[in-house]
Structure formats: structure tokens, C-alpha cells
Design an enzyme around this catalytic site. Sequence first.
Site, PDB file in Angstrom:
ATOM      1  N   ARG A  74       0.857  -1.175   0.000  1.00  0.00           N
ATOM      2  CA  ARG A  74       0.000   0.000   0.000  1.00  0.00           C
ATOM      3  C   ARG A  74       0.903   1.238   0.000  1.00  0.00           C
ATOM      4  NH1 ARG A  74      -2.748   3.124   4.746  1.00  0.00           N
ATOM      5  NH2 ARG A  74      -4.156   4.454   3.542  1.00  0.00           N
ATOM      6  N   HIS A 163      -8.024   6.756   0.292  1.00  0.00           N
ATOM      7  CA  HIS A 163      -8.894   5.589   0.520  1.00  0.00           C
ATOM      8  C   HIS A 163      -9.351   4.980  -0.805  1.00  0.00           C
ATOM      9  CE1 HIS A 163     -10.390   7.385   4.635  1.00  0.00           C
ATOM     10  NE2 HIS A 163      -9.349   6.600   4.811  1.00  0.00           N
ATOM     11  N   ARG A 224      -9.536  14.594  12.542  1.00  0.00           N
ATOM     12  CA  ARG A 224      -9.314  15.643  11.538  1.00  0.00           C
ATOM     13  C   ARG A 224     -10.578  16.472  11.327  1.00  0.00           C
ATOM     14  NH1 ARG A 224      -7.550  11.337   7.448  1.00  0.00           N
ATOM     15  NH2 ARG A 224      -5.722  10.493   8.477  1.00  0.00           N
ATOM     16  N   ASP A 265     -13.711   7.889  19.218  1.00  0.00           N
ATOM     17  CA  ASP A 265     -14.335   6.593  18.934  1.00  0.00           C
ATOM     18  C   ASP A 265     -15.857   6.726  18.995  1.00  0.00           C
ATOM     19  OD1 ASP A 265     -15.409   3.923  19.172  1.00  0.00           O
ATOM     20  OD2 ASP A 265     -13.357   3.267  19.561  1.00  0.00           O
ATOM     21  N   MET A 266     -16.513   6.371  17.886  1.00  0.00           N
ATOM     22  CA  MET A 266     -17.961   6.552  17.787  1.00  0.00           C
ATOM     23  C   MET A 266     -18.713   5.759  18.860  1.00  0.00           C
ATOM     24  SD  MET A 266     -20.191   8.310  16.282  1.00  0.00           S
ATOM     25  CE  MET A 266     -19.584   9.026  14.752  1.00  0.00           C
ATOM     26  N   ASN A 317     -20.617  -0.567  11.232  1.00  0.00           N
ATOM     27  CA  ASN A 317     -21.111  -0.976  12.559  1.00  0.00           C
ATOM     28  C   ASN A 317     -22.131  -0.056  13.211  1.00  0.00           C
ATOM     29  OD1 ASN A 317     -19.379  -3.388  13.037  1.00  0.00           O
ATOM     30  ND2 ASN A 317     -17.762  -1.874  12.769  1.00  0.00           N
TER      31      ASN A 317
HETATM   32  P1  AMP Z   1     -11.485   2.050  10.900  1.00  0.00           P
HETATM   33  O1  AMP Z   1     -10.598   3.246  10.731  1.00  0.00           O
HETATM   34  O2  AMP Z   1     -12.214   1.669   9.672  1.00  0.00           O
HETATM   35  O3  AMP Z   1     -10.785   0.892  11.555  1.00  0.00           O
HETATM   36  O4  AMP Z   1     -12.631   2.501  11.926  1.00  0.00           O
HETATM   37  C1  AMP Z   1     -12.319   2.741  13.264  1.00  0.00           C
HETATM   38  C2  AMP Z   1     -13.481   3.424  13.959  1.00  0.00           C
HETATM   39  O5  AMP Z   1     -14.695   2.677  13.766  1.00  0.00           O
HETATM   40  C3  AMP Z   1     -13.333   3.499  15.462  1.00  0.00           C
HETATM   41  O6  AMP Z   1     -12.605   4.645  15.844  1.00  0.00           O
HETATM   42  C4  AMP Z   1     -14.755   3.572  15.952  1.00  0.00           C
HETATM   43  O7  AMP Z   1     -15.140   4.931  16.050  1.00  0.00           O
HETATM   44  C5  AMP Z   1     -15.560   2.954  14.851  1.00  0.00           C
HETATM   45  N1  AMP Z   1     -16.225   1.723  15.264  1.00  0.00           N
HETATM   46  C6  AMP Z   1     -15.710   0.482  15.294  1.00  0.00           C
HETATM   47  N2  AMP Z   1     -16.626  -0.395  15.758  1.00  0.00           N
HETATM   48  C7  AMP Z   1     -17.743   0.307  16.017  1.00  0.00           C
HETATM   49  C8  AMP Z   1     -19.042  -0.031  16.515  1.00  0.00           C
HETATM   50  N3  AMP Z   1     -19.365  -1.275  16.841  1.00  0.00           N
HETATM   51  N4  AMP Z   1     -19.939   0.982  16.643  1.00  0.00           N
HETATM   52  C9  AMP Z   1     -19.598   2.244  16.325  1.00  0.00           C
HETATM   53  N5  AMP Z   1     -18.417   2.611  15.860  1.00  0.00           N
HETATM   54  C10 AMP Z   1     -17.480   1.659  15.708  1.00  0.00           C
END
Ligand code: AMP
Length: 381
Positions: A74, A163, A224, A265-266, A317
Site C-alpha cells: 500500500r 482511501h 481531523r 471513537d464513535m 457498525n
Molecule cells: P477504521 O478506521 O475503519 O478501523 O474505523 C475505526 C473506527 O470505527 C473506530 O474509531 C470507531 O469509532 C468505529 N467503530 C468500530 N466499531 C464500532 C461499533 N461497533 N460501533 C460504532 N463505531 C465503531
Amino acid sequence: MNGTRVLVLNSGSSSLKYQLLDMADGSRLASGLVERIGEGPVADHTAALSKVSEELAAQGLGLDSPELAAVGHRVVHGGTRFTEPTLITDEVVAEIEKLVPLAPLHNPANITGIKVARELRPDLPQVAVFDTAFHSTMPESAARYAIDTEVADAHGVRRYGFHGTSHAYVSRATAELLGKDLAEVNTIVLHLGNGASASAVRGGVCVDTSMGLTPLEGLVMGTRSGDLDPAVVFHLARVGGLSTDEIDALLNKRSGLIGLCGDNDMREITRRMDEGDEAARLAFEVYIHRLRKYIGAYTAVLGRVDAIAFTAGVGENAAHVREAALRDLSALGIVVDGERNAVRGGSARLISADDSRVAVAVVPTDEELEIANEAYALVNA
Ligand code: AMP
């Protein structure tokens, strides 16, 4: 017959992610992550790759195996020079090095990964797959910033998008899910992870995306800011007294969700919102508002939208994010089915109502598989 395995390497400044895939059936033979490179027992990327090599050998999957057909790397920034997966040569490495000013955090680490892998298996084809490549088809109307053309061209200032591997994979997987030819389907892809980007894809061809010169533009992300008035930067410098590096760090690392409420984190934001936390609620609302603006914008860019696809950590998710992003858009032909949206699952699925003109889908992304596919296709071409 040559081997059918591809090793995918995603080399960051202090980490090395790897997956070994068998392209005969697309199966994942091994995967892992070496972290904290440079901080302890793993002194550098050479040591990290040795560790990967040992881990694989312990599973009978050594890198010296004749089964290994290629390494796919990558690479974040391909500039305007690289618009397709590219077989790595000394000249290609030198060209990627020239792009470091455009991606000072990412390209150097990617190059290090390439160099150590080439030292380990100099005989093996190594392929660079660029995060920007899928977006190289954007028309000039979308790729140009409205600034002095000479200044822009002198410094490579234009919109590249990122991306791309994910947007390419998800737009194709969405057409497959709908049982239609890729060429017939117009899709808005929403890649919502810690980094987040949207793209407008017409018949498999990217026509716009939300990230720009760097991954800072566009949607509200974990850390960001996404879009802002560029004068914010001058204001913070002149009135706030911040240096260029301080503003860079502010906008990339302490903005977005974490800037608005202290969490990126969501899941945590959702938990806090449920407890009535106002800062978390505001962060969520700013995030959703931006997302809806892009959905509206890309609806106009595409003219006809057949599908909206959610992907990455949040997109795959967080049902309530999908629901809020598309609420009350039946005038645009978008209707989410609440029950379908609430179902959790690991595979691509539809969440739109039967009377929704636009199909809404959750499509798990798989950047490693896409990189492996592209690398394998190139070495077998
Ligand atoms: P990624 O960069 O694609 O790995 O996404 C990471 C982000 O996904 C994390 O910082 C979370 O905010 C979000 N995330 C992962 N699992 C969940 C979940 N079950 N519900 C809500 N948000 C999630």
C-alpha cells in the site's frame, strides 16, 4: 505455473500490517501487525519484516516459498504520476520518493517497507498500489482548486483523494450485491472509519471524492477537521499566534470528533450521548450534518444515484449513524428500513426499504484483498 500467494504490506511510520492471501480462492492464510517499531525490541522496519517472516515461517508459510507470487504494497500518495498499480523498480522507488512532500507522514514509511521487502526477496515481483489511484479519473472540474493555476501546478496543489482502494473495492462489491454490471451503477461510497471520505462513482469510475491534496479535506473524522474556511489557518496564525506545525497538528490530530468532544471513537461518543452528554451530542450532530451535505452534493454530481454504500469501522457498525445520515431523504428516493439497518452482520447487505429508489447497502471493505487482487493481476498480465 507460478505461485498464487500474495503478501500485502501496509507499512506505517511505527507499524507494519501484513496479510498473506491465496489468490487461487481468495482465502486469508495469515495476518498480523507489528507495532511500536523503533521503540523496543523491534528496532526498525527491517527487524519488523524479519519478525513477519518468522511468524509466517512458524506457520509453514515462509517468505522463501515458491508459492509466493508477489508482494503488494500500500502506498498512500501516487501524485499525478501513478494512476495504476505499478511494478516496483529502482526508478519507481525514486519517483515515490519525489512525492514525499505531498505525503510527508506516509510515503516515507511506505518506501521503507518496499525497500526492506525488496532486500529480502529481490527476485520477487513487488507491486505498489496507490491510495490516490482510483481518484485519478476525477474531471478537472472536481480535481482543481480555484486558485492561480501556475501556483497550483508549480506545487502540485490539486485534489488527489485517498482511501481509493476501499472506494474501488466497495463500489464494485455494491454492484455485485445488486446483481448489476458495474458500468450501470452510480454509487455514493461513504468510507467512515477513523479517517473518513465520500466518493461519487459513476459506472465504476470515480468522478469526485471528499479528500483533497491531503486526507484533511472533507468529512468530519476521528481527529481531523475536514472542510473549513482556509482563512481559519491565517486567523490562527495571525491572531492565535500558532505556528504552521501547530496548526497542522491541531487540524489533523486534535480536531474532528476528538476536538469537539474529547473522544474520537464513535462507540464512546454514542455511550456518552445516551447519558445526555451535550458535547458528545454536538460532535455527533456536526459529523452527521457534514455527511448529509456530501450525500446531497454527490447526488447532484451524479444526477442519478443507484446506491449508497456505507463502509469501514463506523459505516459498517454504527446503525444510528447510517440512520441519521439518511433520515427524511425520501424526496431523494432514499428510504432506510429500520429493521434491516439494525441487523448486524459481516457480509454485504441491503438496508433500504423495498420502496426505496436508491439501494442503501452496508459493504465491509477489504483493502488488503483489493491490493492483493491488483498486484496478482499485474504480475500475471
Ligand atoms: P477504521 O478506521 O475503519 O478501523 O474505523 C475505526 C473506527 O470505527 C473506530 O474509531 C470507531 O469509532 C468505529 N467503530 C468500530 N466499531 C464500532 C461499533 N461497533 N460501533 C460504532 N463505531 C465503531
